[in-house]
Motif scaffolding. Structure first.
Motif, PDB file in Angstrom:
ATOM      1  N   TYR A   5     124.443  48.533  36.137  1.00 37.10           N
ATOM      2  CA  TYR A   5     125.078  48.370  37.484  1.00 37.10           C
ATOM      3  C   TYR A   5     124.024  48.821  38.410  1.00 37.10           C
ATOM      4  CZ  TYR A   5     127.534  49.126  42.004  1.00 37.10           C
ATOM      5  OH  TYR A   5     128.088  48.841  43.080  1.00 37.10           O
ATOM      6  N   ALA A   6     123.685  47.585  39.246  1.00 39.71           N
ATOM      7  CA  ALA A   6     122.744  47.595  40.406  1.00 39.71           C
ATOM      8  C   ALA A   6     123.434  47.330  41.627  1.00 39.71           C
ATOM      9  CB  ALA A   6     121.610  46.560  40.024  1.00 39.71           C
ATOM     10  N   ARG A   7     123.093  48.139  42.658  1.00 38.63           N
ATOM     11  CA  ARG A   7     123.486  47.953  43.898  1.00 38.63           C
ATOM     12  C   ARG A   7     122.388  48.061  44.923  1.00 38.63           C
ATOM     13  NH1 ARG A   7     124.361  50.870  48.173  1.00 38.63           N
ATOM     14  NH2 ARG A   7     124.043  52.874  46.968  1.00 38.63           N
ATOM     15  N   ALA A   8     122.546  47.016  46.017  1.00 36.07           N
ATOM     16  CA  ALA A   8     121.545  47.012  46.952  1.00 36.07           C
ATOM     17  C   ALA A   8     122.502  47.401  48.222  1.00 36.07           C
ATOM     18  CB  ALA A   8     120.798  45.706  47.157  1.00 36.07           C
ATOM     19  N   SER A   9     121.917  48.312  49.282  1.00 31.31           N
ATOM     20  CA  SER A   9     122.636  48.452  50.287  1.00 31.31           C
ATOM     21  C   SER A   9     122.444  47.199  51.175  1.00 31.31           C
ATOM     22  CB  SER A   9     122.027  49.899  50.903  1.00 31.31           C
ATOM     23  OG  SER A   9     120.811  49.575  51.538  1.00 31.31           O
ATOM     24  N   THR A  10     123.424  47.655  52.272  1.00 30.78           N
ATOM     25  CA  THR A  10     123.319  46.215  53.261  1.00 30.78           C
ATOM     26  C   THR A  10     121.725  46.043  53.821  1.00 30.78           C
ATOM     27  OG1 THR A  10     124.235  47.697  54.827  1.00 30.78           O
ATOM     28  CG2 THR A  10     125.712  46.200  53.628  1.00 30.78           C
ATOM     29  N   GLN A  11     120.920  47.304  54.079  1.00 31.18           N
ATOM     30  CA  GLN A  11     119.679  47.179  54.680  1.00 31.18           C
ATOM     31  C   GLN A  11     118.885  46.623  53.606  1.00 31.18           C
ATOM     32  OE1 GLN A  11     120.360  50.982  54.554  1.00 31.18           O
ATOM     33  NE2 GLN A  11     121.702  50.981  56.600  1.00 31.18           N
ATOM     34  N   ASP A  12     118.947  46.803  52.612  1.00 26.76           N
ATOM     35  CA  ASP A  12     117.814  46.396  51.458  1.00 26.76           C
ATOM     36  C   ASP A  12     118.638  45.483  50.351  1.00 26.76           C
ATOM     37  OD1 ASP A  12     115.612  45.977  49.748  1.00 26.76           O
ATOM     38  OD2 ASP A  12     116.101  47.935  48.819  1.00 26.76           O
ATOM     39  N   ARG A  13     118.493  44.399  50.516  1.00 26.48           N
ATOM     40  CA  ARG A  13     119.202  43.375  49.827  1.00 26.48           C
ATOM     41  C   ARG A  13     118.607  42.946  48.503  1.00 26.48           C
ATOM     42  NH1 ARG A  13     124.295  41.816  50.984  1.00 26.48           N
ATOM     43  NH2 ARG A  13     124.786  42.513  53.179  1.00 26.48           N
ATOM     44  N   ARG A  14     117.605  43.547  48.334  1.00 30.68           N
ATOM     45  CA  ARG A  14     116.551  43.293  46.930  1.00 30.68           C
ATOM     46  C   ARG A  14     117.124  43.903  45.685  1.00 30.68           C
ATOM     47  NH1 ARG A  14     111.046  44.428  49.275  1.00 30.68           N
ATOM     48  NH2 ARG A  14     110.882  44.954  47.479  1.00 30.68           N
ATOM     49  N   LEU A  15     117.688  43.141  44.531  1.00 34.53           N
ATOM     50  CA  LEU A  15     117.986  43.622  43.477  1.00 34.53           C
ATOM     51  C   LEU A  15     117.136  43.665  42.291  1.00 34.53           C
ATOM     52  CD1 LEU A  15     121.570  42.529  43.557  1.00 34.53           C
ATOM     53  CD2 LEU A  15     121.009  44.966  43.630  1.00 34.53           C
ATOM     54  N   LYS A  34     126.181  43.942  46.437  1.00 28.41           N
ATOM     55  CA  LYS A  34     125.367  43.994  47.838  1.00 28.41           C
ATOM     56  C   LYS A  34     126.117  44.318  48.958  1.00 28.41           C
ATOM     57  CE  LYS A  34     121.922  40.343  46.363  1.00 28.41           C
ATOM     58  NZ  LYS A  34     121.135  38.976  47.050  1.00 28.41           N
ATOM     59  N   VAL A  35     126.227  45.574  48.735  1.00 28.45           N
ATOM     60  CA  VAL A  35     127.360  46.416  49.723  1.00 28.45           C
ATOM     61  C   VAL A  35     126.780  47.821  50.027  1.00 28.45           C
ATOM     62  CG1 VAL A  35     129.485  44.713  49.295  1.00 28.45           C
ATOM     63  CG2 VAL A  35     129.021  47.137  48.072  1.00 28.45           C
ATOM     64  N   SER A  36     127.315  48.236  50.959  1.00 31.03           N
ATOM     65  CA  SER A  36     126.892  49.869  51.135  1.00 31.03           C
ATOM     66  C   SER A  36     127.692  50.663  49.975  1.00 31.03           C
ATOM     67  CB  SER A  36     127.630  49.934  52.500  1.00 31.03           C
ATOM     68  OG  SER A  36     127.529  51.592  52.593  1.00 31.03           O
ATOM     69  N   GLY A  37     127.132  51.570  49.692  1.00 32.02           N
ATOM     70  CA  GLY A  37     127.786  52.629  48.607  1.00 32.02           C
ATOM     71  C   GLY A  37     128.866  53.442  49.094  1.00 32.02           C
ATOM     72  N   THR A  38     128.935  53.258  50.384  1.00 32.36           N
ATOM     73  CA  THR A  38     130.183  54.183  50.714  1.00 32.36           C
ATOM     74  C   THR A  38     131.474  53.236  50.865  1.00 32.36           C
ATOM     75  OG1 THR A  38     129.641  53.189  53.167  1.00 32.36           O
ATOM     76  CG2 THR A  38     128.979  55.499  52.306  1.00 32.36           C
ATOM     77  N   ARG A  42     133.970  47.394  45.579  1.00 30.62           N
ATOM     78  CA  ARG A  42     132.703  46.904  44.948  1.00 30.62           C
ATOM     79  C   ARG A  42     132.825  46.348  43.512  1.00 30.62           C
ATOM     80  NH1 ARG A  42     128.890  52.121  44.492  1.00 30.62           N
ATOM     81  NH2 ARG A  42     130.784  53.323  44.650  1.00 30.62           N
ATOM     82  N   PRO A  43     133.016  44.893  43.692  1.00 32.24           N
ATOM     83  CA  PRO A  43     133.584  44.269  42.875  1.00 32.24           C
ATOM     84  C   PRO A  43     132.840  44.193  41.626  1.00 32.24           C
ATOM     85  CG  PRO A  43     133.213  42.824  44.485  1.00 32.24           C
ATOM     86  CD  PRO A  43     132.734  44.172  45.205  1.00 32.24           C
ATOM     87  N   GLY A  44     131.270  44.202  41.657  1.00 26.56           N
ATOM     88  CA  GLY A  44     130.328  44.550  40.337  1.00 26.56           C
ATOM     89  C   GLY A  44     130.706  45.617  39.704  1.00 26.56           C
ATOM     90  N   LEU A  45     130.942  46.809  40.531  1.00 23.90           N
ATOM     91  CA  LEU A  45     130.966  48.157  39.946  1.00 23.90           C
ATOM     92  C   LEU A  45     132.520  47.885  39.217  1.00 23.90           C
ATOM     93  CD1 LEU A  45     130.372  51.016  39.170  1.00 23.90           C
ATOM     94  CD2 LEU A  45     131.472  51.850  41.261  1.00 23.90           C
ATOM     95  N   ALA A  46     133.341  47.318  39.880  1.00 24.10           N
ATOM     96  CA  ALA A  46     134.794  47.114  39.078  1.00 24.10           C
ATOM     97  C   ALA A  46     134.689  46.541  37.816  1.00 24.10           C
ATOM     98  CB  ALA A  46     135.890  46.477  39.976  1.00 24.10           C
ATOM     99  N   ARG A  65     122.649  54.523  43.531  1.00 20.38           N
ATOM    100  CA  ARG A  65     123.240  53.197  43.432  1.00 20.38           C
ATOM    101  C   ARG A  65     124.548  53.183  43.218  1.00 20.38           C
ATOM    102  NH1 ARG A  65     120.642  50.882  46.518  1.00 20.38           N
ATOM    103  NH2 ARG A  65     120.697  52.834  47.489  1.00 20.38           N
ATOM    104  N   LEU A  66     125.050  54.380  42.400  1.00 21.72           N
ATOM    105  CA  LEU A  66     126.313  54.509  41.908  1.00 21.72           C
ATOM    106  C   LEU A  66     127.293  55.094  42.891  1.00 21.72           C
ATOM    107  CD1 LEU A  66     128.196  54.010  39.649  1.00 21.72           C
ATOM    108  CD2 LEU A  66     127.812  56.176  38.656  1.00 21.72           C
ATOM    109  N   GLY A  67     126.771  55.795  43.859  1.00 22.22           N
ATOM    110  CA  GLY A  67     127.681  56.430  44.897  1.00 22.22           C
ATOM    111  C   GLY A  67     126.974  57.195  46.151  1.00 22.22           C
ATOM    112  N   HIS A  68     127.628  57.416  46.901  1.00 27.55           N
ATOM    113  CA  HIS A  68     126.974  58.339  47.895  1.00 27.55           C
ATOM    114  C   HIS A  68     127.806  59.855  47.966  1.00 27.55           C
ATOM    115  CE1 HIS A  68     124.307  56.041  50.610  1.00 27.55           C
ATOM    116  NE2 HIS A  68     124.945  54.933  50.542  1.00 27.55           N
ATOM    117  N   GLY A  69     127.133  60.638  47.978  1.00 29.28           N
ATOM    118  CA  GLY A  69     127.857  62.035  47.739  1.00 29.28           C
ATOM    119  C   GLY A  69     128.110  62.446  46.244  1.00 29.28           C
ATOM    120  N   VAL A  70     127.885  63.669  46.238  1.00 27.48           N
ATOM    121  CA  VAL A  70     127.948  64.455  44.995  1.00 27.48           C
ATOM    122  C   VAL A  70     129.414  64.139  44.527  1.00 27.48           C
ATOM    123  CG1 VAL A  70     127.561  66.631  43.747  1.00 27.48           C
ATOM    124  CG2 VAL A  70     126.292  65.951  45.477  1.00 27.48           C
TER     125      VAL A  70
END
Length: 185
Positions: A5-15, A34-38, A42-46, A65-70
């Motif tokens: 699973y790869a995620r690029a935040s909205t600021q950095d769209r490079r995967l 290619k969405v914020s982790g918050t 997230r269709p790709g993660l789903a 890349r998987l999530g924001h916050g512990v």
């Protein structure tokens, strides 16, 4: 099977970097967002979670890349473990398929729980101090004592409630909440 699973935040769209690392780690399938982790949606993660089966491993390039916050991260890994799925973070050298990886997540879960309890404790203490200082929580009332007196006088002199409310900058229901109809009849 290893599922990436790869995620690029909205600021950095490079995967590309993540995709390459996941492929080198042996992931035949890599799902991407290619969405914020918050964001919860997230269709790709789903899709990745849907594809994972008992004995599989979800692989990410880095924990963030998987999530924001512990708490969010620990909750997701706990759900994976309940399904018999392991978790691996390449850059962080974490693999819950190993005793040290499981230990790391147990420690993270304990820290997340303690953090939640401390926040609740501090909030309660802060509210108690505020109460002792005579402060009330919530929004300040729209109607002040002077507005209430003005409203009573205007209504008593025959000005329609709609006009009184408009002059005071409140709605008619708010006016009636503070100056009941019986008070000016």
């Amino acid at each position: 099977m290893l599922i990436g699973y790869a995620r690029a935040s909205t600021q950095d769209r490079r995967l590309e970097l993540q995709r390459e690392a996941l492929t080198k780690a042996g992931c035949p399938r890599v799902f991407e967002d290619k969405v914020s982790g918050t964001r919860a949606d997230r269709p790709g993660l789903a899709k990745a979670l849907e594809m994972l089966r008992d004995g599989d491993t979800l692989v990410v390039w880095k924990l963030d890349r998987l999530g924001h916050g512990v708490k969010q991260l620990v909750d997701l890994v706990d759900k994976l473990h309940a399904r018999g799925i392991q978790f691996k973070s390449i850059a962080d050298a974490i693999d819950t398929g190993t005793p040290s990886g499981r230990f790391f997540f147990d420690v993270m879960a304990s820290l997340a729980k303690m953090e939640r309890e401390l926040v609740v404790e501090r909030t309660r203490a802060g509210l108690e101090v505020a109460r002792q200082l005579g402060r009330k929580g919530g929004r300040k009332p729209k109607m002040t004592d002077s507005k209430i007196e003005s409203a009573k006088k205007l209504l008593a002199s025959g000005v329609p409630p709609k006009d009184v409310a408009k002059n005071l900058g409140v709605s008619v229901p708010t006016l009636y909440r503070w100056v009941p109809a019986s008070a000016h009849a």
